[in-house]
Design a protein around this motif. Structure first.
Motif, PDB file in Angstrom:
ATOM      1  N   THR A  67      -6.904  25.365   6.438  1.00 46.50           N
ATOM      2  CA  THR A  67      -7.790  24.634   7.361  1.00 46.50           C
ATOM      3  C   THR A  67      -8.799  23.777   6.592  1.00 46.50           C
ATOM      4  OG1 THR A  67      -9.221  26.569   7.511  1.00 46.50           O
ATOM      5  CG2 THR A  67      -7.615  26.290   9.261  1.00 46.50           C
ATOM      6  N   GLY A  68      -9.163  24.219   5.395  1.00 45.54           N
ATOM      7  CA  GLY A  68     -10.110  23.444   4.585  1.00 45.54           C
ATOM      8  C   GLY A  68      -9.572  22.076   4.222  1.00 45.54           C
ATOM      9  N   MET A  69      -8.269  21.996   3.956  1.00 45.18           N
ATOM     10  CA  MET A  69      -7.694  20.704   3.579  1.00 45.18           C
ATOM     11  C   MET A  69      -7.077  19.993   4.780  1.00 45.18           C
ATOM     12  SD  MET A  69      -7.399  18.779   0.962  1.00 45.18           S
ATOM     13  CE  MET A  69      -6.891  17.080   1.085  1.00 45.18           C
ATOM     14  N   ALA A  70      -6.214  20.694   5.521  1.00 45.91           N
ATOM     15  CA  ALA A  70      -5.566  20.049   6.672  1.00 45.91           C
ATOM     16  C   ALA A  70      -6.598  19.679   7.731  1.00 45.91           C
ATOM     17  CB  ALA A  70      -4.493  20.964   7.261  1.00 45.91           C
ATOM     18  N   GLY A  71      -7.700  20.429   7.780  1.00 47.80           N
ATOM     19  CA  GLY A  71      -8.765  20.123   8.739  1.00 47.80           C
ATOM     20  C   GLY A  71      -9.382  18.755   8.485  1.00 47.80           C
ATOM     21  N   GLU A  72      -9.325  18.297   7.238  1.00 43.68           N
ATOM     22  CA  GLU A  72      -9.843  16.956   6.925  1.00 43.68           C
ATOM     23  C   GLU A  72      -9.052  15.893   7.686  1.00 43.68           C
ATOM     24  OE1 GLU A  72     -12.392  16.065   5.056  1.00 43.68           O
ATOM     25  OE2 GLU A  72     -12.721  17.538   3.471  1.00 43.68           O
ATOM     26  N   TRP A  73      -7.762  16.128   7.856  1.00 40.78           N
ATOM     27  CA  TRP A  73      -6.924  15.183   8.613  1.00 40.78           C
ATOM     28  C   TRP A  73      -7.125  15.406  10.102  1.00 40.78           C
ATOM     29  CZ3 TRP A  73      -4.855  11.756   5.390  1.00 40.78           C
ATOM     30  CH2 TRP A  73      -4.637  12.140   4.066  1.00 40.78           C
ATOM     31  N   ARG A  74      -7.215  16.682  10.477  1.00 36.41           N
ATOM     32  CA  ARG A  74      -7.342  16.991  11.903  1.00 36.41           C
ATOM     33  C   ARG A  74      -8.630  16.383  12.475  1.00 36.41           C
ATOM     34  NH1 ARG A  74      -8.855  22.725  14.540  1.00 36.41           N
ATOM     35  NH2 ARG A  74      -8.699  22.077  16.706  1.00 36.41           N
ATOM     36  N   ALA A  94     -11.491  19.726  -6.965  1.00 37.68           N
ATOM     37  CA  ALA A  94     -12.744  20.357  -6.551  1.00 37.68           C
ATOM     38  C   ALA A  94     -12.519  21.251  -5.336  1.00 37.68           C
ATOM     39  CB  ALA A  94     -13.792  19.288  -6.234  1.00 37.68           C
ATOM     40  N   LYS A  95     -11.736  20.743  -4.395  1.00 39.75           N
ATOM     41  CA  LYS A  95     -11.474  21.534  -3.188  1.00 39.75           C
ATOM     42  C   LYS A  95     -10.661  22.782  -3.530  1.00 39.75           C
ATOM     43  CE  LYS A  95     -11.163  19.124   0.895  1.00 39.75           C
ATOM     44  NZ  LYS A  95     -12.150  19.715   1.798  1.00 39.75           N
ATOM     45  N   THR A  96      -9.691  22.631  -4.405  1.00 36.84           N
ATOM     46  CA  THR A  96      -8.850  23.765  -4.799  1.00 36.84           C
ATOM     47  C   THR A  96      -9.703  24.846  -5.470  1.00 36.84           C
ATOM     48  OG1 THR A  96      -6.968  22.276  -5.100  1.00 36.84           O
ATOM     49  CG2 THR A  96      -6.812  24.420  -6.148  1.00 36.84           C
ATOM     50  N   ILE A  97     -10.576  24.407  -6.384  1.00 36.93           N
ATOM     51  CA  ILE A  97     -11.440  25.380  -7.082  1.00 36.93           C
ATOM     52  C   ILE A  97     -12.413  26.028  -6.088  1.00 36.93           C
ATOM     53  CG2 ILE A  97     -13.247  25.631  -8.828  1.00 36.93           C
ATOM     54  CD1 ILE A  97     -11.832  23.332 -10.370  1.00 36.93           C
ATOM     55  N   ALA A  98     -12.967  25.214  -5.193  1.00 39.94           N
ATOM     56  CA  ALA A  98     -13.938  25.747  -4.226  1.00 39.94           C
ATOM     57  C   ALA A  98     -13.316  26.848  -3.377  1.00 39.94           C
ATOM     58  CB  ALA A  98     -14.447  24.613  -3.332  1.00 39.94           C
ATOM     59  N   TYR A  99     -12.082  26.618  -2.937  1.00 43.95           N
ATOM     60  CA  TYR A  99     -11.455  27.626  -2.075  1.00 43.95           C
ATOM     61  C   TYR A  99     -10.952  28.820  -2.890  1.00 43.95           C
ATOM     62  CZ  TYR A  99     -12.192  25.026   2.140  1.00 43.95           C
ATOM     63  OH  TYR A  99     -12.808  24.419   3.209  1.00 43.95           O
ATOM     64  N   ALA A 100     -10.660  28.603  -4.160  1.00 46.34           N
ATOM     65  CA  ALA A 100     -10.341  29.747  -5.028  1.00 46.34           C
ATOM     66  C   ALA A 100     -11.587  30.612  -5.178  1.00 46.34           C
ATOM     67  CB  ALA A 100      -9.860  29.248  -6.391  1.00 46.34           C
ATOM     68  N   VAL A 101     -12.725  29.978  -5.386  1.00 45.18           N
ATOM     69  CA  VAL A 101     -13.993  30.712  -5.493  1.00 45.18           C
ATOM     70  C   VAL A 101     -14.286  31.436  -4.183  1.00 45.18           C
ATOM     71  CG1 VAL A 101     -16.508  30.434  -5.722  1.00 45.18           C
ATOM     72  CG2 VAL A 101     -14.968  29.192  -7.260  1.00 45.18           C
ATOM     73  N   ALA A 102     -14.094  30.721  -3.068  1.00 43.88           N
ATOM     74  CA  ALA A 102     -14.352  31.325  -1.756  1.00 43.88           C
ATOM     75  C   ALA A 102     -13.448  32.529  -1.538  1.00 43.88           C
ATOM     76  CB  ALA A 102     -14.129  30.290  -0.656  1.00 43.88           C
ATOM     77  N   GLY A 103     -12.172  32.393  -1.927  1.00 43.20           N
ATOM     78  CA  GLY A 103     -11.228  33.508  -1.792  1.00 43.20           C
ATOM     79  C   GLY A 103     -11.686  34.706  -2.599  1.00 43.20           C
ATOM     80  N   GLY A 158      -2.751  20.031   1.826  1.00 45.34           N
ATOM     81  CA  GLY A 158      -2.621  18.673   1.298  1.00 45.34           C
ATOM     82  C   GLY A 158      -1.201  18.144   1.429  1.00 45.34           C
ATOM     83  N   LEU A 159      -0.250  19.069   1.389  1.00 45.47           N
ATOM     84  CA  LEU A 159       1.157  18.658   1.505  1.00 45.47           C
ATOM     85  C   LEU A 159       1.543  18.414   2.960  1.00 45.47           C
ATOM     86  CD1 LEU A 159       2.897  21.124  -0.986  1.00 45.47           C
ATOM     87  CD2 LEU A 159       2.925  18.641  -1.145  1.00 45.47           C
ATOM     88  N   VAL A 160       1.058  19.303   3.828  1.00 44.39           N
ATOM     89  CA  VAL A 160       1.396  19.201   5.260  1.00 44.39           C
ATOM     90  C   VAL A 160       0.117  18.844   6.003  1.00 44.39           C
ATOM     91  CG1 VAL A 160       2.415  20.394   7.232  1.00 44.39           C
ATOM     92  CG2 VAL A 160       3.067  21.042   4.902  1.00 44.39           C
ATOM     93  N   ARG A 161       0.000  17.605   6.427  1.00 43.25           N
ATOM     94  CA  ARG A 161      -1.266  17.166   7.031  1.00 43.25           C
ATOM     95  C   ARG A 161      -1.556  17.836   8.365  1.00 43.25           C
ATOM     96  NH1 ARG A 161      -1.740  10.780   6.897  1.00 43.25           N
ATOM     97  NH2 ARG A 161       0.423  10.903   7.553  1.00 43.25           N
ATOM     98  N   SER A 162      -0.497  18.208   9.072  1.00 44.22           N
ATOM     99  CA  SER A 162      -0.715  18.851  10.373  1.00 44.22           C
ATOM    100  C   SER A 162      -1.173  20.290  10.158  1.00 44.22           C
ATOM    101  CB  SER A 162       0.577  18.827  11.200  1.00 44.22           C
ATOM    102  OG  SER A 162       0.473  19.754  12.255  1.00 44.22           O
ATOM    103  N   GLN A 163      -2.372  20.592  10.639  1.00 43.42           N
ATOM    104  CA  GLN A 163      -2.932  21.928  10.446  1.00 43.42           C
ATOM    105  C   GLN A 163      -2.060  22.985  11.121  1.00 43.42           C
ATOM    106  OE1 GLN A 163      -7.263  22.175  10.603  1.00 43.42           O
ATOM    107  NE2 GLN A 163      -7.041  23.953  11.925  1.00 43.42           N
TER     108      GLN A 163
END
Lengths: 244, 296
Positions: A67-74, A94-103, A158-163
């Motif tokens: 949702t963090g990435m696909a939500g940008e498209w949504r 940056a987004k990948t690292i941020a969500y790794a940290v969040a995880g 990022g690969l599948v834009r549809s959330q």
């Protein structure tokens, strides 16, 4: 890069999705651990290990990343995001690292909570518990897998834009495709990104037979391979896409 | 070097040529209206300029640098796009705080720009509850966050009510007066005519006209003069005898291709009393249609 990372972390923690998914992961995991610790009678050390690693936190973290990435498209916020960070490769990193940290942070919170509750219940019932060394070992394994799943989810988004498509696809992979592969073709299934390889890192036996899982070191390499693959794919698509 | 330079820009989406060999400049301290009918290629051009769309050929740069080459893009360029979207669950203030973090701007700028666009009272409300006008103000606030030297605005008056349009005009003039280069696109000519210094007109992706507002208003026919006289027939005859074309509208004569000075001198030579003499510029609408009618 650090500015982008700060921005992504700020973005992440100021939305309800993050709070809701963290609360759901914590609540469900605590419920699960409490019930199992209270209701199961025959315990060996491996059961206790699996009690503290076999929860649903990973699934929530995976969904958070998607949702963090696909939500940008949504929500069509990708345009303002790219305007703020026109280097799309750095943005994705940056987004990948941020969500790794969040995880990792969510996993730390949930794992500490379930370890505290589970150990307390098992102690009260006079059942075997894990020492500090074993608990620490389980904790870092959970953190590694959760960090991977957060990052993996971002790249899938990022690969599948549809959330919706991304979430449905990942749920199918997690609950249907990988379990089926692990059951009928474990030599293939053990390399899966959402169950197979994570089980190797966590040393979880898929179907009670430890030959079904990879060694932690190999499993870690497989996870890194998956991450590299999906990151490369997402980066290529993101850089090529016209934002019209 | 101009603040914005578009050079031989060409963009094709599959078989559709959205922008064809487009070139123009935007100067600092001026508001440049980027005009054209819907589908003319305005948004594609602006998105190419902002690095959101990759040009098929040609360049679109800020002082010679592509947007993605700028060291601190949000400190150099502020942009408001037509479909400015925000995460509905985030507050206006949070949206700006995220952008401030990404652009390495001090957090104090968030309050400054909120104040500048008059959104202080609604800053802590979720964006999903904002009106169209409030969203546009938030988008402007985001564009101003880095105190940039160039502003790029795509159809910023879309969906705004008359007070909102008036406010937007004021913002455009104010920003240019502070030395910023302002590039503003619109298909509503009347809405930008009062606030632009220069205009660039495109249709079907091609440049149709550019220059100062006065130059484009004059159009291809050059100047025209309206004159009212006590003896319009005598004056009309005098003008026509000197090779000028005269259009009659009651006792008012319209003389295309002549300046008021020329008409005044001819009237003096013929000793015809002149009651009124004024330049007549074509309306921007007329100029616009004249420039685009071949292809629309």
């Amino acid at each position: 890069m650090s500015a982008l990372l700060r921005a992504e972390l700020l973005k992440l923690r100021t939305t309800r999705t993050f709070i809701a998914l963290t609360a759901a992961a914590l609540g469900l995991s605590l419920l699960l651990i409490t019930l199992i610790a209270l209701l199961q009678d025959d315990w060996v050390e491996q059961d206790v290990r699996e009690l503290f690693t076999g929860d649903f936190t990973g699934l929530f973290i995976l969904l958070l990343g998607v949702t963090g990435m696909a939500g940008e498209w949504r929500h069509r916020t990708i345009t303002s995001t790219v305007l703020a960070a026109p280097n799309r490769l750095r943005l994705l990193a940056a987004k990948t690292i941020a969500y790794a940290v969040a995880g990792a942070v969510i996993s730390l919170l949930v794992t500490l909570a379930i370890m505290a509750v589970g150990t307390t219940i098992l102690s009260v019932r006079d059942l075997p518990t894990l020492g500090i060394a074993d608990l620490t070992d389980g904790l870092w394994r959970n953190l590694v897998v959760s960090a991977f799943l957060g990052a993996f989810g971002v790249c899938i988004g990022g690969l599948v834009r549809s959330q919706i498509a991304a979430i449905v696809g990942l749920l199918l992979l997690t609950f249907a495709i990988e379990p089926t592969l692990l059951a009928v073709a474990p030599h293939i299934g053990q390399f899966g990104p959402t169950s197979g390889a994570p089980n190797g890192v966590l040393e979880l036996e898929a179907f009670g037979d430890d030959t079904d899982i990879l060694s932690p070191a190999v499993a870690l390499l497989v996870l890194l391979g998956w991450l590299g693959l999906v990151f490369a794919g997402a980066a290529t698509l993101l850089q090529r896409r016209d934002l019209v | 070097m101009a603040a914005v330079e578009i050079r031989a820009l060409h963009k094709r989406f599959g078989k559709v040529e959205a922008v064809k060999d487009l070139s123009f400049d935007v100067e600092a301290g001026r508001v440049t209206g980027f005009l054209g009918p819907n589908g003319a290629g305005k948004s594609t051009t602006l998105r190419a300029l902002l690095g959101l769309v990759r040009p098929t050929s040609g360049t679109a740069t800020f002082g010679g640098q592509r947007y993605d080459e700028l060291e601190h893009p949000s400190s150099q360029v502020g942009a408001v796009l037509e479909d400015a979207s925000f995460h509905p669950g985030r507050t206006g203030r949070n949206h700006l705080r995220v952008l401030a973090a990404a652009g390495e701007h001090p957090v104090s700028r968030v309050d400054e720009v909120l104040d500048a666009v008059g959104l202080n009272d609604a800053a802590d409300r979720r964006v999903k509850g904002y009106s169209m006008g409030m969203r546009q103000r938030l988008a402007i606030a985001a564009a101003l966050l880095g105190d940039p030297g160039v502003l790029v605005l795509d159809e910023p008056t879309n969906g705004l009510d008359p007070p909102g349009i008036s406010w937007m005009r004021g913002i455009l003039r104010e920003q240019a007066a502070q030395g910023r280069a302002v590039l503003v696109s619109s298909h509503l000519l009347a809405e930008v005519a009062q606030s632009v210094d220069d205009v660039v007109i495109i249709a079907k992706g091609e440049l149709r006209g550019r220059g100062t507002l006065a130059e484009v208003l004059g159009g291809d026919d050059g100047p025209a003069t309206e004159v009212r006289s006590r003896d319009p027939e005598k004056l009309a005859h005098a003008l026509e005898s000197r090779g000028l074309r005269v259009e009659r509208d009651g006792d008012v004569l319209l003389v295309p291709g002549a300046t008021p000075e020329q008409v005044g001198e001819i009237a003096a030579e013929e000793q015809v009393a002149v009651l009124g003499l004024a330049p007549r510029m074509r309306s921007l609408e007329a100029a616009f249609f004249a420039l685009t009618e071949e292809t629309t």
